[in-house]
Design a protein around this motif. Structure first.
Motif: not given
Length: 532
Positions: A2, A54, A295-296, A300, A304, A366, A370
């Motif tokens: 990630g 990311g 965001t992360n 992101g 995934w 991200c 990502v």
């Protein structure tokens, strides 16, 4: 990975902890990118991601406007006149950034280059069979006109953003509404300790259920994210520019905590960020929405999971079945993302969160990098159906799941070690530890524990090794086609984690001084036991 990825910190605090990208796990304990005394220059820190991990690797600049070490410290060493054994000559935090052409070239290149790569890579995978040779030939023939020839139309980008905005709205609603305990993050230089709602695994499972329910009731096609991939990634490129401008302005004018400030350069500030823990919406939710966690983790990493499922469903729509290469790739990735959300509070103690400010570097990574690069192998497999055989599929699946498990167990060893203040047994033996002292930017002496048992006795960044192996298992089926662009994520990940390990080593050597040298004697290998 990630985010990716996103990585667990090797250093365990004596106080309660945690624990992205990614992204991201650092060997250092929670510091914000803040400066020391005026004119001093700190070394760049380390760590993801992966992770989500990311973003493209880069060297971190210096920061400003964070309190430097106090000369009238009330720490024990300051009162007794003892020299702090962990405090080096240079600060492990950061100071003013240089703003010459050479120093600005890196951030500018990383704000332009990867955004172009996203458009061209997606085009090559969707239209050129993932062939690097075809992409190179087309680029040499038509550059730079190829950039706008293959760029999605504005109308298509706007249409592609509609499901993305709905996805965001659902995730933002889940963050406060889905039940979960309150998790307190590491202490920042200002003394602030961020709070999060630890409901990641519930949000992940609920998101997967909602995705398939929406497809079942014909609200959208299950392969929707394959259909909109190219315009979606292009639109996210532009959105991230505006979003990062908002973060830049907010950090300078309306920061959520005192862990904010400027390097003295507009370009550095925009790229690296001006605020460590940006939050919004306190009127509606007491702890507020943490924008980096959103965001992360909730975009992101969540995309995934959903994006790869959508790509798999698109292959079934096109060919009437999943090929074994697609199934194994997606299955191992889902196990990895599941592991990430089980460990999300751990990610909140990594370098992505506790050191890297919310700027273009991490947030564009991200928001765009990502979702695109970390799923590119699965996107490639949709229209490149590959049969790898039962034995190979079983081997890759078993190796992938085992690698994710080892990665998780290594994280759990560190978590338990922290929770018990080092008083634990690992693999039937009392944990070996080093009590490392260091001095904060406020001049206060603190301690961290360095773990040298279990998986962490094998290498100082051991958790990167099973992550690289897991990523290999879900990326390598693309090579059966003879084209290599579907494998580009794995190559990128290796470079990212190697770079991150050097950043981490640099930061920890500065922070812990002689204690870090002692730790390196106990654990002499960086990533691969007996090799490197």
């Amino acid at each position: 990975q990630g985010p990716p990825s996103r990585r667990v910190s090797r250093i365990s605090k004596l106080s309660p902890r945690r624990s992205p990208m990614p992204p991201k796990r650092s060997a250092s304990r929670g510091r914000s990118p803040s400066p020391a005394k005026k004119g001093s220059r700190g070394k760049s820190p380390a760590a993801s991601p992966k992770a989500p991990r990311g973003r493209p690797p880069a060297k971190s600049p210096a920061r400003s406007k964070s309190p430097g070490p106090s000369r009238t410290s009330k720490s024990p060493d300051a009162r007794t006149g003892k020299k702090d054994s962990a405090a080096g000559q240079k600060s492990w935090s950061m100071s003013k950034a240089k703003s010459g052409v050479a120093e600005l070239a890196g951030p500018v290149a990383l704000m332009i280059g990867p955004a172009i790569v996203v458009v061209l890579l997606t085009y090559a995978v969707l239209k050129l069979d993932g062939s690097a040779e075809k992409l190179l030939a087309a680029s040499l023939k038509d550059f730079p006109s190829i950039l706008w020839k293959v760029h999605p139309a504005f109308k298509d980008m706007m249409e592609a953003m509609k499901p993305v905005v709905v996805f965001w709205a659902v995730q933002l609603a889940m963050m406060p509404l889905v039940p979960g305990k309150i998790h307190t993050g590491p202490i920042a230089p200002s003394g602030h300790r961020p709070k999060y709602k630890a409901n990641g695994i519930a949000c992940y499972l609920l998101t997967v259920v909602l995705f398939f329910m929406g497809a079942h009731f014909k609200l959208y096609n299950a392969g929707i994210f394959y259909d909109i991939a190219a315009p979606m990634y292009a639109a996210l490129n532009y959105f991230s520019i505006v979003f990062c401008a908002f973060l830049y302005f907010k950090g300078l004018n309306f920061p959520s905590t005192k862990d904010s400030g400027s390097t003295g350069s507009v370009i550095f500030d925009y790229f690296w960020g001006t605020e460590l823990y940006p939050r919004v919406g306190h009127k509606f939710w007491p702890i507020g929405w943490d924008l980096k966690q959103f965001t992360n983790c909730r975009w992101g990493m969540m995309f995934w999971a959903i994006g790869t499922l959508s790509f798999m469903m698109k292959q079934q729509e096109l060919y009437g079945k999943f090929y074994d290469s697609m199934f194994i790739s997606v299955m191992v990735q889902q196990v990895y993302v599941l592991k990430f959300f089980l460990w999300e509070t751990g990610y909140l103690n990594t370098m992505d969160i506790q050191h890297d400010r919310a700027g273009f570097y991490i947030c564009w990574g991200c928001l765009v990098w990502v979702p695109c690069l970390y799923t590119i192998h699965t996107l490639f497999l949709v229209e490149n159906p590959i049969h790898i055989g039962d034995k190979v599929a079983a081997f890759l699946g078993a190796l992938g799941v085992l690698s994710v498990y080892i990665n998780w167990e290594a994280d759990q060893q560190k978590i338990t070690f922290r929770e018990k203040n080092g008083d634990v047994e690992i693999w039937g033996k009392k944990a070996v530890k080093i009590v490392a002292t260091y001095r904060t930017d406020l001049g206060i002496n603190k301690q961290s524990l360095l773990l040298a048992s279990g998986w962490w006795a094998m290498s100082r960044h051991f958790h990167y090794l099973p992550e690289i192996l897991a990523a290999f298992t879900w990326s390598v089926p693309t090579l059966w086609s003879g084209n290599c662009l579907g494998f580009v994520y794995w190559v990128y990940l290796v470079i990212l984690l190697l770079h991150r390990s050097f950043r981490d080593e640099d930061r920890c050597a500065t922070k812990y001084g002689e204690h870090w040298k002692e730790y390196k004697k106990l654990v002499p290998y960086k990533i691969i036991p007996y090799v490197f």
